[in-house]
Design a protein around this motif. Structure first.
Motif, mmCIF file in Angstrom:
data_model
loop_
_atom_site.group_PDB
_atom_site.id
_atom_site.type_symbol
_atom_site.label_atom_id
_atom_site.label_comp_id
_atom_site.label_asym_id
_atom_site.label_seq_id
_atom_site.Cartn_x
_atom_site.Cartn_y
_atom_site.Cartn_z
ATOM 1 N N ASP A 82 0.816 -1.211 0.000
ATOM 2 C CA ASP A 82 0.000 0.000 0.000
ATOM 3 C C ASP A 82 0.854 1.267 0.000
ATOM 4 O O ASP A 82 0.428 2.311 -0.495
ATOM 5 N N GLU A 83 2.054 1.161 0.569
ATOM 6 C CA GLU A 83 2.944 2.321 0.593
ATOM 7 C C GLU A 83 3.701 2.476 -0.724
ATOM 8 O O GLU A 83 3.936 3.595 -1.174
ATOM 9 N N VAL A 84 4.095 1.367 -1.306
ATOM 10 C CA VAL A 84 4.797 1.413 -2.592
ATOM 11 C C VAL A 84 3.734 1.364 -3.684
ATOM 12 O O VAL A 84 3.510 0.347 -4.332
ATOM 13 N N ALA A 85 3.049 2.460 -3.868
ATOM 14 C CA ALA A 85 1.944 2.522 -4.823
ATOM 15 C C ALA A 85 1.743 3.968 -5.262
ATOM 16 O O ALA A 85 2.147 4.902 -4.568
ATOM 17 N N PHE A 123 8.848 2.804 -7.848
ATOM 18 C CA PHE A 123 9.331 1.419 -7.822
ATOM 19 C C PHE A 123 10.853 1.398 -7.688
ATOM 20 O O PHE A 123 11.410 0.631 -6.881
ATOM 21 N N ALA A 124 11.545 2.231 -8.459
ATOM 22 C CA ALA A 124 13.004 2.261 -8.407
ATOM 23 C C ALA A 124 13.496 2.666 -7.020
ATOM 24 O O ALA A 124 14.458 2.088 -6.492
ATOM 25 N N GLU A 125 12.843 3.637 -6.397
ATOM 26 C CA GLU A 125 13.247 4.086 -5.061
ATOM 27 C C GLU A 125 13.039 2.985 -4.027
ATOM 28 O O GLU A 125 13.854 2.820 -3.108
ATOM 29 N N ALA A 126 11.958 2.217 -4.156
ATOM 30 C CA ALA A 126 11.728 1.105 -3.237
ATOM 31 C C ALA A 126 12.812 0.050 -3.391
ATOM 32 O O ALA A 126 13.306 -0.504 -2.408
ATOM 33 N N ILE A 182 18.169 -3.575 -3.681
ATOM 34 C CA ILE A 182 17.918 -4.371 -4.886
ATOM 35 C C ILE A 182 18.597 -3.723 -6.082
ATOM 36 O O ILE A 182 18.428 -2.522 -6.340
ATOM 37 N N ARG A 183 19.357 -4.510 -6.799
ATOM 38 C CA ARG A 183 19.967 -4.074 -8.059
ATOM 39 C C ARG A 183 19.169 -4.687 -9.216
ATOM 40 O O ARG A 183 18.412 -5.644 -9.017
ATOM 41 N N SER A 204 21.737 1.223 -6.326
ATOM 42 C CA SER A 204 21.380 2.103 -7.431
ATOM 43 C C SER A 204 20.499 1.315 -8.387
ATOM 44 O O SER A 204 20.883 0.233 -8.851
ATOM 45 N N TYR A 205 19.287 1.829 -8.638
ATOM 46 C CA TYR A 205 18.341 1.129 -9.505
ATOM 47 C C TYR A 205 17.807 2.121 -10.539
ATOM 48 O O TYR A 205 17.043 3.020 -10.206
ATOM 49 N N PRO A 206 18.219 1.988 -11.794
ATOM 50 C CA PRO A 206 17.722 2.910 -12.832
ATOM 51 C C PRO A 206 16.203 2.851 -12.946
ATOM 52 O O PRO A 206 15.603 1.778 -12.791
ATOM 53 N N VAL A 207 15.595 3.991 -13.208
ATOM 54 C CA VAL A 207 14.136 4.029 -13.347
ATOM 55 C C VAL A 207 13.732 3.160 -14.542
ATOM 56 O O VAL A 207 14.176 3.395 -15.661
ATOM 57 N N PRO A 208 12.917 2.127 -14.295
ATOM 58 C CA PRO A 208 12.562 1.202 -15.380
ATOM 59 C C PRO A 208 11.354 1.687 -16.175
ATOM 60 O O PRO A 208 10.687 2.656 -15.798
ATOM 61 N N ALA A 209 11.072 1.008 -17.255
ATOM 62 C CA ALA A 209 9.861 1.267 -18.034
ATOM 63 C C ALA A 209 8.814 0.220 -17.681
ATOM 64 O O ALA A 209 9.134 -0.959 -17.537
ATOM 65 N N LEU A 210 7.594 0.649 -17.535
ATOM 66 C CA LEU A 210 6.491 -0.263 -17.252
ATOM 67 C C LEU A 210 5.995 -0.876 -18.561
ATOM 68 O O LEU A 210 5.785 -0.172 -19.553
ATOM 69 N N ASP A 211 5.811 -2.179 -18.557
ATOM 70 C CA ASP A 211 5.248 -2.858 -19.715
ATOM 71 C C ASP A 211 3.849 -2.295 -19.980
ATOM 72 O O ASP A 211 2.946 -2.442 -19.150
ATOM 73 N N PRO A 212 3.632 -1.638 -21.118
ATOM 74 C CA PRO A 212 2.335 -0.998 -21.364
ATOM 75 C C PRO A 212 1.183 -1.983 -21.486
ATOM 76 O O PRO A 212 0.010 -1.592 -21.375
#
Length: 308
Positions: A59-62, A79-82, A88-89, A149-157
């Motif tokens: 609920d917090e990671v949303a 998501f990347a910040e979490a 998590i790498r 360090s986790y690069p901001v990912p792309a969400l599968d559309p």
């Protein structure tokens, strides 16, 4: 693990993983309970959890939602910040579990996979199966690992369906239009039929037009005296459950990749179990993130604003 990471792992398989360095394996408790449950997931975690694991609050990671809905798919940056918070790498193997057995962990896996984190699995049987195997546990609040360090990912559309997508699909006849996606509803048949109340006060029961009822329990081995926790059924048994819920031509089209399928439930949580079962058969499924709660709330708002 090879090139393909299993969707589901047994406790002994997780225990056998030998990480070479911190962050190679990250285990997260992703427990969540229904609104009317007296249990508190974070309190349960403090009492006891898998040694070395951390608690991820779905609920917090949303992302914030205009209707106030919980545990919606997070924005890529969130998501990347979490991931960074828990060390998590992009190459970490993330194992997700819950305290039911298999309940909310598939939703968490859906989130990771939808952001392209393929090295992710759920723990079959969850924390109860881990304890039954006499594997190490701990209590209290563990110290957070070194931030990664986790690069901001792309969400599968194609992973998430919204209300507008559901409305467009309503205008299609799934019996005749191959472009119409199949909607599977993971709630109980009583809620689907509108004969049982929703657990959320003021929300009517019923179902999305043209959808099919497939309670999420159909994909699970129910708790029993010999095994007091749920586990995911075999692909063969999952297929049998689908055969009982769908016309054969729909099922064949789904398994052959010719018909899209979208899972729905009350709030987007147990739809993850249907998503996982379909993925175990090699089918790619989406989730209607708002699910019935969002759909019914949209309809109530539209009714209130409809000219008299």
């Amino acid at each position: 693990m090879g090139l393909s990471t299993p969707l589901v792992l047994k406790p002994a398989e997780v225990a056998a993983i030998q990480p070479g360095k911190p962050g190679d394996l990250v285990v997260l408790d992703t427990s969540w309970h229904m609104p009317n449950s007296p249990r508190k997931a974070r309190e349960d975690f403090h009492e006891s959890h898998i040694l070395g694991s951390h608690f991820l609050d779905l609920d917090e990671v949303a992302s914030p939602h205009p209707l106030g809905l919980k545990h919606m798919m997070p924005a890529p940056q969130v998501f990347a910040e979490a991931c960074e918070k828990y060390g998590i790498r992009p190459d970490s193997h993330v194992v997700l579990y819950d305290t039911h057995g298999v309940f909310s962990s598939p939703r968490a896996l859906y989130m990771f996979r939808s952001f392209g984190h393929e090295r992710s699995s759920i723990l079959d049987g969850g924390f109860p199966a881990w304890r039954a195997a006499n594997l190490p546990t701990a209590g209290g609040e563990p110290a957070l690992p070194e931030r990664s360090s986790y690069p901001v990912p792309a969400l599968d559309p194609e992973a998430v369906v919204d209300y507008e997508g559901i409305l467009v699909n309503e205008g299609k006849d799934p019996e005749r239009d191959p472009a119409a996606f199949i909607v599977l509803d993971a709630r109980s048949q009583g809620r689907f039929a509108g004969t049982d109340p929703e657990p959320r006060p003021g929300l009517p029961s019923g179902h999305i037009p043209h959808s099919f009822s497939l309670p999420f329990q159909a994909f699970l081995n129910a708790p029993s005296d010999g095994q007091p926790y749920a586990t995911l059924r075999t692909p063969k048994d999952i297929r049998s459950s689908l055969e009982g819920a769908l016309p054969s031509e729909h099922l064949q089209a789904i398994l052959e990749g010719r018909r899209p399928v979208t899972a729905s439930c009350g709030s987007g949580m147990t739809a993850g179990i249907l998503w996982l079962g379909l993925r175990s058969l090699g089918a790619k499924a989406a989730i209607y993130d708002e699910s019935w709660t969002g759909y019914a709330m949209h309809k109530l708002q539209e009714k209130e604003h409809k000219p008299q």
